[in-house]
Motif scaffolding. Structure first.
Motif, PDB file in Angstrom:
ATOM      1  N   HIS A  13     -22.062  54.925  15.242  1.00  0.00           N
ATOM      2  CA  HIS A  13     -20.748  55.465  15.571  1.00  0.00           C
ATOM      3  C   HIS A  13     -19.715  54.957  14.571  1.00  0.00           C
ATOM      4  CE1 HIS A  13     -21.179  51.596  17.661  1.00  0.00           C
ATOM      5  NE2 HIS A  13     -19.979  51.409  17.163  1.00  0.00           N
ATOM      6  N   THR A  14     -18.553  55.589  14.560  1.00  0.00           N
ATOM      7  CA  THR A  14     -17.469  55.080  13.734  1.00  0.00           C
ATOM      8  C   THR A  14     -16.680  54.069  14.549  1.00  0.00           C
ATOM      9  OG1 THR A  14     -16.235  56.999  14.446  1.00  0.00           O
ATOM     10  CG2 THR A  14     -17.145  57.067  12.231  1.00  0.00           C
ATOM     11  N   ALA A  15     -16.541  52.867  14.004  1.00  0.00           N
ATOM     12  CA  ALA A  15     -15.859  51.811  14.750  1.00  0.00           C
ATOM     13  C   ALA A  15     -14.351  51.918  14.545  1.00  0.00           C
ATOM     14  CB  ALA A  15     -16.355  50.460  14.255  1.00  0.00           C
ATOM     15  N   PRO A  16     -13.578  51.518  15.572  1.00  0.00           N
ATOM     16  CA  PRO A  16     -12.128  51.503  15.396  1.00  0.00           C
ATOM     17  C   PRO A  16     -11.697  50.407  14.421  1.00  0.00           C
ATOM     18  CG  PRO A  16     -12.736  50.599  17.522  1.00  0.00           C
ATOM     19  CD  PRO A  16     -13.990  51.093  16.900  1.00  0.00           C
ATOM     20  N   GLY A  17     -10.505  50.551  13.886  1.00  0.00           N
ATOM     21  CA  GLY A  17     -10.042  49.581  12.886  1.00  0.00           C
ATOM     22  C   GLY A  17      -9.229  48.448  13.477  1.00  0.00           C
ATOM     23  N   PHE A  18      -8.734  47.573  12.606  1.00  0.00           N
ATOM     24  CA  PHE A  18      -7.936  46.405  13.016  1.00  0.00           C
ATOM     25  C   PHE A  18      -6.782  46.796  13.935  1.00  0.00           C
ATOM     26  CE2 PHE A  18      -8.754  42.730   9.909  1.00  0.00           C
ATOM     27  CZ  PHE A  18     -10.085  43.072   9.807  1.00  0.00           C
ATOM     28  N   LYS A  19      -6.095  47.900  13.537  1.00  0.00           N
ATOM     29  CA  LYS A  19      -4.879  48.301  14.235  1.00  0.00           C
ATOM     30  C   LYS A  19      -5.151  48.630  15.710  1.00  0.00           C
ATOM     31  CE  LYS A  19      -1.145  51.492  13.425  1.00  0.00           C
ATOM     32  NZ  LYS A  19      -0.799  52.716  12.710  1.00  0.00           N
ATOM     33  N   THR A  20      -6.224  49.401  15.947  1.00  0.00           N
ATOM     34  CA  THR A  20      -6.585  49.779  17.325  1.00  0.00           C
ATOM     35  C   THR A  20      -6.845  48.539  18.177  1.00  0.00           C
ATOM     36  OG1 THR A  20      -7.734  51.599  16.265  1.00  0.00           O
ATOM     37  CG2 THR A  20      -8.047  51.360  18.636  1.00  0.00           C
ATOM     38  N   TYR A  21      -7.577  47.570  17.597  1.00  0.00           N
ATOM     39  CA  TYR A  21      -7.896  46.349  18.342  1.00  0.00           C
ATOM     40  C   TYR A  21      -6.624  45.582  18.702  1.00  0.00           C
ATOM     41  CZ  TYR A  21     -12.803  46.907  17.000  1.00  0.00           C
ATOM     42  OH  TYR A  21     -14.074  47.357  16.824  1.00  0.00           O
ATOM     43  N   ILE A  22      -5.706  45.487  17.750  1.00  0.00           N
ATOM     44  CA  ILE A  22      -4.485  44.708  17.994  1.00  0.00           C
ATOM     45  C   ILE A  22      -3.621  45.389  19.061  1.00  0.00           C
ATOM     46  CG2 ILE A  22      -2.326  43.878  16.931  1.00  0.00           C
ATOM     47  CD1 ILE A  22      -4.081  43.435  14.352  1.00  0.00           C
ATOM     48  N   ILE A  23      -3.545  46.724  18.994  1.00  0.00           N
ATOM     49  CA  ILE A  23      -2.790  47.455  20.026  1.00  0.00           C
ATOM     50  C   ILE A  23      -3.427  47.229  21.401  1.00  0.00           C
ATOM     51  CG2 ILE A  23      -2.147  49.770  20.873  1.00  0.00           C
ATOM     52  CD1 ILE A  23      -1.922  50.575  17.858  1.00  0.00           C
ATOM     53  N   ALA A  24      -4.761  47.284  21.462  1.00  0.00           N
ATOM     54  CA  ALA A  24      -5.470  47.061  22.730  1.00  0.00           C
ATOM     55  C   ALA A  24      -5.169  45.665  23.267  1.00  0.00           C
ATOM     56  CB  ALA A  24      -6.970  47.234  22.532  1.00  0.00           C
ATOM     57  N   TRP A  25      -5.148  44.681  22.362  1.00  0.00           N
ATOM     58  CA  TRP A  25      -4.876  43.299  22.763  1.00  0.00           C
ATOM     59  C   TRP A  25      -3.461  43.171  23.336  1.00  0.00           C
ATOM     60  CZ3 TRP A  25      -1.392  39.686  20.508  1.00  0.00           C
ATOM     61  CH2 TRP A  25      -1.512  38.376  21.003  1.00  0.00           C
ATOM     62  N   ILE A  26      -2.482  43.791  22.665  1.00  0.00           N
ATOM     63  CA  ILE A  26      -1.093  43.752  23.160  1.00  0.00           C
ATOM     64  C   ILE A  26      -1.020  44.373  24.553  1.00  0.00           C
ATOM     65  CG2 ILE A  26       1.264  44.640  22.778  1.00  0.00           C
ATOM     66  CD1 ILE A  26       0.656  44.439  19.732  1.00  0.00           C
ATOM     67  N   ALA A  27      -1.698  45.515  24.727  1.00  0.00           N
ATOM     68  CA  ALA A  27      -1.716  46.174  26.036  1.00  0.00           C
ATOM     69  C   ALA A  27      -2.321  45.256  27.098  1.00  0.00           C
ATOM     70  CB  ALA A  27      -2.500  47.477  25.953  1.00  0.00           C
ATOM     71  N   LEU A  28      -3.392  44.554  26.748  1.00  0.00           N
ATOM     72  CA  LEU A  28      -4.059  43.653  27.700  1.00  0.00           C
ATOM     73  C   LEU A  28      -3.143  42.503  28.107  1.00  0.00           C
ATOM     74  CD1 LEU A  28      -7.622  43.521  26.104  1.00  0.00           C
ATOM     75  CD2 LEU A  28      -7.094  44.367  28.382  1.00  0.00           C
ATOM     76  N   VAL A  29      -2.405  41.956  27.129  1.00  0.00           N
ATOM     77  CA  VAL A  29      -1.492  40.845  27.423  1.00  0.00           C
ATOM     78  C   VAL A  29      -0.352  41.329  28.334  1.00  0.00           C
ATOM     79  CG1 VAL A  29       0.153  39.210  26.422  1.00  0.00           C
ATOM     80  CG2 VAL A  29      -2.061  39.569  25.318  1.00  0.00           C
ATOM     81  N   ILE A  30       0.201  42.505  28.024  1.00  0.00           N
ATOM     82  CA  ILE A  30       1.279  43.053  28.853  1.00  0.00           C
ATOM     83  C   ILE A  30       0.784  43.289  30.284  1.00  0.00           C
ATOM     84  CG2 ILE A  30       2.781  45.077  29.218  1.00  0.00           C
ATOM     85  CD1 ILE A  30       2.971  45.276  26.119  1.00  0.00           C
ATOM     86  N   LEU A  31      -0.423  43.874  30.407  1.00  0.00           N
ATOM     87  CA  LEU A  31      -0.976  44.136  31.744  1.00  0.00           C
ATOM     88  C   LEU A  31      -1.203  42.850  32.527  1.00  0.00           C
ATOM     89  CD1 LEU A  31      -3.483  47.036  30.955  1.00  0.00           C
ATOM     90  CD2 LEU A  31      -1.457  47.175  32.409  1.00  0.00           C
ATOM     91  N   THR A  32      -1.586  41.765  31.829  1.00  0.00           N
ATOM     92  CA  THR A  32      -1.751  40.470  32.505  1.00  0.00           C
ATOM     93  C   THR A  32      -0.409  40.002  33.059  1.00  0.00           C
ATOM     94  OG1 THR A  32      -3.505  39.920  30.942  1.00  0.00           O
ATOM     95  CG2 THR A  32      -2.589  38.109  32.217  1.00  0.00           C
ATOM     96  N   ALA A  33       0.635  40.117  32.234  1.00  0.00           N
ATOM     97  CA  ALA A  33       1.978  39.719  32.670  1.00  0.00           C
ATOM     98  C   ALA A  33       2.416  40.553  33.873  1.00  0.00           C
ATOM     99  CB  ALA A  33       2.966  39.876  31.521  1.00  0.00           C
ATOM    100  N   VAL A  34       2.119  41.856  33.840  1.00  0.00           N
ATOM    101  CA  VAL A  34       2.483  42.739  34.955  1.00  0.00           C
ATOM    102  C   VAL A  34       1.759  42.298  36.236  1.00  0.00           C
ATOM    103  CG1 VAL A  34       2.311  45.106  35.849  1.00  0.00           C
ATOM    104  CG2 VAL A  34       3.043  44.728  33.488  1.00  0.00           C
ATOM    105  N   THR A  35       0.466  41.976  36.108  1.00  0.00           N
ATOM    106  CA  THR A  35      -0.298  41.522  37.285  1.00  0.00           C
ATOM    107  C   THR A  35       0.349  40.311  37.922  1.00  0.00           C
ATOM    108  OG1 THR A  35      -2.249  42.108  36.004  1.00  0.00           O
ATOM    109  CG2 THR A  35      -2.635  41.042  38.113  1.00  0.00           C
ATOM    110  N   ILE A  36       0.708  39.321  37.078  1.00  0.00           N
ATOM    111  CA  ILE A  36       1.306  38.087  37.602  1.00  0.00           C
ATOM    112  C   ILE A  36       2.637  38.416  38.286  1.00  0.00           C
ATOM    113  CG2 ILE A  36       2.251  35.820  36.990  1.00  0.00           C
ATOM    114  CD1 ILE A  36       0.227  35.829  34.620  1.00  0.00           C
ATOM    115  N   ALA A  37       3.457  39.264  37.643  1.00  0.00           N
ATOM    116  CA  ALA A  37       4.758  39.641  38.206  1.00  0.00           C
ATOM    117  C   ALA A  37       4.588  40.347  39.551  1.00  0.00           C
ATOM    118  CB  ALA A  37       5.504  40.535  37.220  1.00  0.00           C
TER     119      ALA A  37
END
Lengths: 96, 206
Positions: A8-32
């Motif tokens: 398969h074609t793997a996603p690049g650096f940018k996609t991973y970093i965006i996913a990571w930011i989304a995961l961190v935001i969602l963690t903060a939302v869960t705690i809130a």
């Protein structure tokens, strides 16, 4: 005999970093959310967000979104087994 | 002829087969932890008040920090694969080391967290815990078993990365043959995914 190194074609650096930011935001939302709400709703929201997070991990980090269809369908197997286990366990717990 | 056959066998790789095997293993891991999550939910429904009281003892901050550590380690893991596929071996090795260090940091936090609990007399079968009642005993039993088994998985992941680091260094894992690195990554992401559920279920009961 050389084979293609990936199926398969793997996603690049940018996609991973965006996913990571989304995961961190969602963690903060869960705690809130769990800090504000009380009772059954906060558990449901927390579990819902956790499932969105694991979806992101599966689809982007684990490449499931880029894999061939076989892997996507195979993933339904543990989900189905798990759902059946929950169902049968709670049938036992509630109607004992 | 024999030489050609030998060479073919030597270079034969089955990328899809290797991936399938790994996913099958991950399915069994999901069901292993899944069973425990079912056990948790049954007892949470039975001892709602006790679970709430017991969860207050857990440090949300340390749990949140560990969540951040694992999420970041998943990112560096994914980046190490992407770097190697782009042919940048040194960058890949760098990200592998960062992933390992983050794993060690997670275990360090876990050590401090468990240490504080044990210091306060909260550990399986402790006199203090047994005096608290059935619900609390269940909560902490599940807490120690589930986070303990999870921490064991993190430890195993770190050991795997030590091997993968040397495989990459020696040229066994290359930009053309990343399946070992990718499969270790899949394992690491699964461990991260399990923590995504453990964190709200144990630390965020309000």
């Amino acid at each position: 005999m050389e084979q293609r190194n990936t199926g398969h074609t793997a996603p690049g650096f940018k996609t991973y970093i965006i996913a990571w930011i989304a995961l961190v935001i969602l963690t903060a939302v869960t705690i809130a959310v769990t800090k504000i709400d009380t009772g059954a709703i906060s558990i449901l929201v927390a579990l819902l967000i956790a499932s969105v997070k694991s979806g992101l991990i599966l689809y982007i980090f684990m490449h499931l979104g880029y894999e061939r269809r076989f892997f996507k369908l195979a993933f339904l197997l543990p989900v189905l087994v798990f759902a059946l286990s929950i169902w049968f366990t709670f049938l036992d717990v509630w109607y004992r | 002829m024999e030489e050609i056959l030998h060479k073919t066998a030597e270079h034969h790789r089955d990328y899809t087969g290797a991936k399938m095997g790994m996913w099958l293993f991950l399915f069994t891991e999901m069901l292993l932890f899944g069973g425990m999550f079912i056990l948790y939910s049954v007892y949470r429904f039975e001892f709602i008040a006790e679970f709430h009281a017991a969860a207050k003892e857990l440090d949300t901050t340390i749990g949140a920090v560990n969540t951040l550590i694992l999420l970041t380690s998943s990112l560096t893991m994914a980046l190490s694969i992407a770097a190697l596929q782009k042919g940048n071996k040194n960058l890949s090795l760098f990200f592998q080391v960062v992933t390992m260090l983050l794993g060690i940091a997670f275990l360090g936090n876990k050590y401090l967290e468990w240490g504080t609990k044990i210091h306060h007399g909260i550990y399986p079968n402790s006199e203090y815990l047994l005096s608290l009642g059935k619900g609390q005993v269940m909560f902490y039993g599940l807490y120690f078993v589930m986070t303990g088994l999870h921490a064991l998985h993190v430890l195993i992941g770190i050991v795997i990365f030590v091997f993968i680091f040397f495989f990459t260094l020696s040229g066994d894992v290359t930009s053309d043959n990343t399946v070992k690195l990718e499969n270790s990554g899949l394992y690491w992401h699964l461990v991260d995914m399990i923590w995504v559920y453990l964190f709200p279920l144990f630390y965020l009961i309000t």
